[in-house]
Write an enzyme that holds these catalytic residues in place. Structure first.
Site, PDB file in Angstrom:
ATOM      1  N   CYS A 169      34.378  83.442   6.927  1.00 29.40           N
ATOM      2  CA  CYS A 169      32.958  83.453   7.304  1.00 29.40           C
ATOM      3  C   CYS A 169      32.712  82.399   8.390  1.00 29.40           C
ATOM      4  O   CYS A 169      33.216  82.529   9.491  1.00 29.40           O
ATOM      5  CB  CYS A 169      32.103  83.235   6.049  1.00 29.40           C
ATOM      6  SG  CYS A 169      30.330  83.379   6.305  1.00 29.40           S
ATOM      7  N   ASP A 217      29.915  95.119   6.805  1.00 30.65           N
ATOM      8  CA  ASP A 217      29.384  93.767   6.976  1.00 30.65           C
ATOM      9  C   ASP A 217      28.026  93.856   7.664  1.00 30.65           C
ATOM     10  O   ASP A 217      27.931  94.277   8.819  1.00 30.65           O
ATOM     11  CB  ASP A 217      30.353  92.931   7.808  1.00 30.65           C
ATOM     12  CG  ASP A 217      30.036  91.448   7.788  1.00 30.65           C
ATOM     13  OD1 ASP A 217      28.835  91.096   7.750  1.00 30.65           O
ATOM     14  OD2 ASP A 217      30.976  90.645   7.821  1.00 30.65           O
ATOM     15  N   HIS A 250      30.957  91.956   3.975  1.00 31.12           N
ATOM     16  CA  HIS A 250      31.198  90.564   4.339  1.00 31.12           C
ATOM     17  C   HIS A 250      31.659  89.807   3.090  1.00 31.12           C
ATOM     18  O   HIS A 250      31.165  90.032   1.994  1.00 31.12           O
ATOM     19  CB  HIS A 250      29.912  89.935   4.882  1.00 31.12           C
ATOM     20  CG  HIS A 250      30.113  88.549   5.409  1.00 31.12           C
ATOM     21  ND1 HIS A 250      30.603  88.303   6.671  1.00 31.12           N
ATOM     22  CD2 HIS A 250      29.895  87.329   4.848  1.00 31.12           C
ATOM     23  CE1 HIS A 250      30.681  87.000   6.870  1.00 31.12           C
ATOM     24  NE2 HIS A 250      30.255  86.385   5.778  1.00 31.12           N
TER      25      HIS A 250
END
Length: 282
Positions: A169, A217, A250
């Site tokens: 991330c 995502d 994600h």
């Protein structure tokens, strides 16, 4: 748990580690705001590993705190810098380090948000977390990472020419930049890091990067992933590539979060290890 038993007896630094464990610098548990009630996170055994918490000289009074896991013994190892998500250093990141250590790597996870003085994984307010993360500017973070790789290169446990970076991330974006700016980095693997600011900089890559992204995502559009792939091709960075998991969200590697995708996580992990090995981080 630290392994304090050596075949040739206990060393003084082992006793120091046991004292460190009592007053750990890092959060015990998983990031409060992202933890799934149904999660069953992977917990990697620490037997045969040495774990320690260190301060790395970076020009500040306290130095850069970092968690280190490596195989016990006096051998030299390829070393991976593990760059955290926005939640800081918590049990997921520490376990990533242990997983790598069990495979023969040394792993170092610096605390890039330590200057805030806040126990970041304990916070439940995302707005507060984001405000703290925003204080860690690009130059500061990249400088801390250079301090970390310089420290690694000087350690007796490391192979100085075999340093890689992987990040998740927020840490994925840091990984892309490290491959552009940090001469110690041999290769990087970026897990779902933001791309908008690095797409125009693809030509600056000095080390190859493997990007691992989720097709579902919501924060990183598929257009950005395609644009980065095109930029790598256009700038001749043939050693770098992007792999997209169409059904993954994600954070698909984070086994403590609702977004965890076991199949995508396992495949990405295998691709990461193969990528590091093929680029001399072994």
């Amino acid at each position: 748990m630290h392994n304090l038993t050596r075949p040739d007896g206990t060393e003084p630094e082992d006793l120091l580690l046991s004292r460190r464990a009592v007053t750990s610098m890092f959060f015990a548990g998983y990031a409060v705001t992202a933890l799934s009630a149904e999660a069953a996170p992977i917990v990697t055994p620490a037997d045969g590993l040495t774990g320690e918490e260190v301060h790395i000289s970076n020009g500040t009074p306290t130095g850069l705190p970092a968690f280190v896991a490596r195989p016990t013994g006096k051998s030299r190892h390829a070393t991976i810098v593990v760059v955290n998500e926005i939640f800081g250093i918590h049990d997921y990141i520490k376990d990533i380090c242990r997983r790598l250590a069990r495979l023969g790597y040394a792993a170092v996870a610096p605390d890039f948000f330590y200057r805030s003085g806040v126990n970041l994984p304990a916070l439940s307010d995302m707005a507060e977390i984001r405000a703290i993360v925003a204080q860690a500017g690009e130059a500061q973070v990249d400088g801390d990472l250079r301090a970390a790789t310089a420290w690694i290169a000087a350690q007796r446990f490391s192979k100085p020419k075999a340093i890689g970076v992987t990040g998740f991330c927020w840490g994925g974006l840091v990984t892309w930049r490290a491959a552009m700016t940090n001469p110690d980095v041999r290769a990087g693997v970026a897990w779902y890091g933001q791309l908008k600011t690095v797409i125009p900089r693809a030509g600056e890559l000095k080390a190859p990067v493997l990007g691992l992204y989720g097709g579902k995502d919501k924060g990183i559009p598929a257009e950005d992933v395609r644009a980065m792939g095109a930029a790598l091709d256009a700038t001749g960075k043939t050693g770098s590539s992007i792999h997209l998991y169409p059904g993954a969200e994600h954070g698909f590697h984070a086994d403590y979060r609702p977004s965890y995708d076991a199949a995508a996580a396992a495949d990405g992990w295998a691709r990461m290890l193969a990528f590091f090995k093929s680029n001399g981080v072994a």
